[in-house]
Design a protein around this motif. Sequence first.
Motif, mmCIF file in Angstrom:
data_model
loop_
_atom_site.group_PDB
_atom_site.id
_atom_site.type_symbol
_atom_site.label_atom_id
_atom_site.label_comp_id
_atom_site.label_asym_id
_atom_site.label_seq_id
_atom_site.Cartn_x
_atom_site.Cartn_y
_atom_site.Cartn_z
ATOM 1 N N HIS A 185 0.852 -1.185 0.000
ATOM 2 C CA HIS A 185 0.000 0.000 0.000
ATOM 3 C C HIS A 185 0.890 1.238 0.000
ATOM 4 C CE1 HIS A 185 -3.892 -1.903 0.454
ATOM 5 N NE2 HIS A 185 -3.366 -2.730 1.323
ATOM 6 N N PRO A 186 0.342 2.418 -0.293
ATOM 7 C CA PRO A 186 1.164 3.632 -0.358
ATOM 8 C C PRO A 186 1.891 3.985 0.936
ATOM 9 C CG PRO A 186 -0.950 4.019 -1.389
ATOM 10 C CD PRO A 186 -1.015 2.657 -0.762
ATOM 11 N N ASP A 187 1.426 3.476 2.088
ATOM 12 C CA ASP A 187 2.126 3.773 3.341
ATOM 13 C C ASP A 187 3.159 2.707 3.695
ATOM 14 O OD1 ASP A 187 0.414 1.736 4.012
ATOM 15 O OD2 ASP A 187 -0.364 2.684 5.822
ATOM 16 N N GLY A 188 3.271 1.656 2.876
ATOM 17 C CA GLY A 188 4.270 0.620 3.094
ATOM 18 C C GLY A 188 3.717 -0.684 3.626
ATOM 19 N N LEU A 189 2.463 -0.699 4.103
ATOM 20 C CA LEU A 189 1.885 -1.951 4.577
ATOM 21 C C LEU A 189 1.698 -2.914 3.413
ATOM 22 C CD1 LEU A 189 -0.846 -0.805 7.142
ATOM 23 C CD2 LEU A 189 1.389 -1.810 7.622
ATOM 24 N N GLU A 190 1.798 -4.205 3.692
ATOM 25 C CA GLU A 190 1.677 -5.230 2.659
ATOM 26 C C GLU A 190 0.213 -5.417 2.267
ATOM 27 O OE1 GLU A 190 3.367 -8.606 4.585
ATOM 28 O OE2 GLU A 190 5.250 -7.569 4.971
ATOM 29 N N LYS A 191 -0.016 -5.690 0.985
ATOM 30 C CA LYS A 191 -1.371 -5.946 0.519
ATOM 31 C C LYS A 191 -1.806 -7.380 0.802
ATOM 32 C CE LYS A 191 -1.920 -2.547 -3.113
ATOM 33 N NZ LYS A 191 -2.330 -2.360 -4.515
ATOM 34 N N CYS A 192 -0.854 -8.285 0.947
ATOM 35 C CA CYS A 192 -1.178 -9.695 1.174
ATOM 36 C C CYS A 192 -1.805 -9.874 2.556
ATOM 37 C CB CYS A 192 0.077 -10.550 1.060
ATOM 38 S SG CYS A 192 -0.233 -12.308 1.327
ATOM 39 N N GLY A 244 4.075 -20.430 -14.727
ATOM 40 C CA GLY A 244 3.809 -19.091 -15.246
ATOM 41 C C GLY A 244 2.424 -18.904 -15.824
ATOM 42 N N CYS A 245 1.443 -19.612 -15.314
ATOM 43 C CA CYS A 245 0.096 -19.559 -15.892
ATOM 44 C C CYS A 245 -0.667 -18.307 -15.478
ATOM 45 C CB CYS A 245 -0.692 -20.791 -15.504
ATOM 46 S SG CYS A 245 -0.976 -20.951 -13.731
ATOM 47 N N GLY A 246 -0.339 -17.724 -14.338
ATOM 48 C CA GLY A 246 -1.007 -16.513 -13.875
ATOM 49 C C GLY A 246 -2.318 -16.743 -13.144
ATOM 50 N N LEU A 247 -2.678 -17.982 -12.850
ATOM 51 C CA LEU A 247 -3.916 -18.237 -12.116
ATOM 52 C C LEU A 247 -3.851 -17.690 -10.695
ATOM 53 C CD1 LEU A 247 -4.780 -21.845 -13.329
ATOM 54 C CD2 LEU A 247 -5.913 -19.716 -13.933
ATOM 55 N N CYS A 248 -2.662 -17.636 -10.121
ATOM 56 C CA CYS A 248 -2.506 -17.084 -8.779
ATOM 57 C C CYS A 248 -2.822 -15.590 -8.782
ATOM 58 C CB CYS A 248 -1.089 -17.327 -8.272
ATOM 59 S SG CYS A 248 0.210 -16.761 -9.379
ATOM 60 N N ILE A 249 -2.494 -14.914 -9.858
ATOM 61 C CA ILE A 249 -2.763 -13.485 -9.985
ATOM 62 C C ILE A 249 -4.269 -13.244 -10.039
ATOM 63 C CG2 ILE A 249 -2.340 -11.428 -11.391
ATOM 64 C CD1 ILE A 249 0.189 -12.787 -10.166
ATOM 65 N N GLU A 250 -4.957 -14.081 -10.786
ATOM 66 C CA GLU A 250 -6.411 -13.943 -10.914
ATOM 67 C C GLU A 250 -7.125 -14.251 -9.606
ATOM 68 O OE1 GLU A 250 -7.829 -12.723 -13.624
ATOM 69 O OE2 GLU A 250 -5.849 -12.588 -14.545
ATOM 70 N N PRO A 288 -7.549 -11.635 -4.121
ATOM 71 C CA PRO A 288 -8.641 -10.674 -3.964
ATOM 72 C C PRO A 288 -8.168 -9.251 -3.691
ATOM 73 C CG PRO A 288 -8.404 -11.960 -1.973
ATOM 74 C CD PRO A 288 -7.441 -12.532 -2.978
ATOM 75 N N THR A 289 -6.941 -9.064 -3.223
ATOM 76 C CA THR A 289 -6.447 -7.731 -2.873
ATOM 77 C C THR A 289 -5.476 -7.174 -3.902
ATOM 78 O OG1 THR A 289 -4.628 -8.662 -1.598
ATOM 79 C CG2 THR A 289 -6.684 -8.208 -0.417
ATOM 80 N N ARG A 290 -5.256 -7.873 -4.991
ATOM 81 C CA ARG A 290 -4.273 -7.500 -6.019
ATOM 82 C C ARG A 290 -2.887 -7.342 -5.415
ATOM 83 N NH1 ARG A 290 -6.161 -3.349 -10.422
ATOM 84 N NH2 ARG A 290 -4.153 -4.025 -11.164
ATOM 85 N N SER A 291 -2.618 -8.169 -4.443
ATOM 86 C CA SER A 291 -1.311 -8.148 -3.800
ATOM 87 C C SER A 291 -0.259 -8.785 -4.688
ATOM 88 C CB SER A 291 -1.388 -8.910 -2.475
ATOM 89 O OG SER A 291 -0.100 -9.172 -1.990
ATOM 90 N N LEU A 293 8.721 -9.243 -2.051
ATOM 91 C CA LEU A 293 8.096 -7.971 -1.688
ATOM 92 C C LEU A 293 8.605 -6.828 -2.563
ATOM 93 C CD1 LEU A 293 7.838 -7.847 2.195
ATOM 94 C CD2 LEU A 293 6.009 -7.481 0.556
ATOM 95 N N ALA A 294 7.698 -5.960 -2.951
ATOM 96 C CA ALA A 294 8.060 -4.779 -3.731
ATOM 97 C C ALA A 294 8.949 -3.878 -2.875
ATOM 98 C CB ALA A 294 6.805 -4.025 -4.154
#
Length: 185
Positions: free
Chosen positions: A44-51, A98-104, A107-110, A135-136
């Motif tokens: 998130h913009p304040d540094g907290l993780e989205k996961c 590399g299928c990307g199913l985990c991305i889909e 729910p939080t776009r983490s 982590l980003a």
Amino acid sequence: MFEFFKGFGVTFSTMFKKVVTEEYPEDFPPAAPRYHGRHQLNRHPDGLEKCVGCELCAWACPADAIYVEGGDNTEEARYSPGERYGAIYQINYLRCIGCGLCIEACPTRSLTMTNFYELADDNRQDLIYTKEQLLAPLLPGMEQPPHPMRLGADEQDYYVQGPVLARKSAAGEDVPGEPVGEQVR
């Protein structure tokens, strides 16, 4: 007989063309912008993780390459805005297809995929990426977790309303834009 000369025609036409040599390690060719390569856990913009440690990405993975173990946030140690966070997060790139199913499934776009594609290594253990590697990086204005929520009083301020960048329309009016800190997937 004509097919014989037709086949050699392709060979002779390429014999006199200039050879193209790519200096791969020194001259790093960029990948296509939407290429799906290595995964990234966003913040998130304040540094907290989205996961939030929901493990949906692990359930969606057909190759069983993702391992997630959730932990509970406390007021003293808050890593994400929700009740939980991903305490242990691992992706085994020996198994990932590399299928990307985990991305889909996220729910939080983490979880998103970057366009970094150099994942080869000579040590099998180094191809199991941990949460710290995924982590980003912290951008300017972000604070290293754990810390209290800075964008609002509860998690709804992070996911539903959240801070939004306004952009100008052609007429000069403010138009709601993308949430701050979102990654393109």
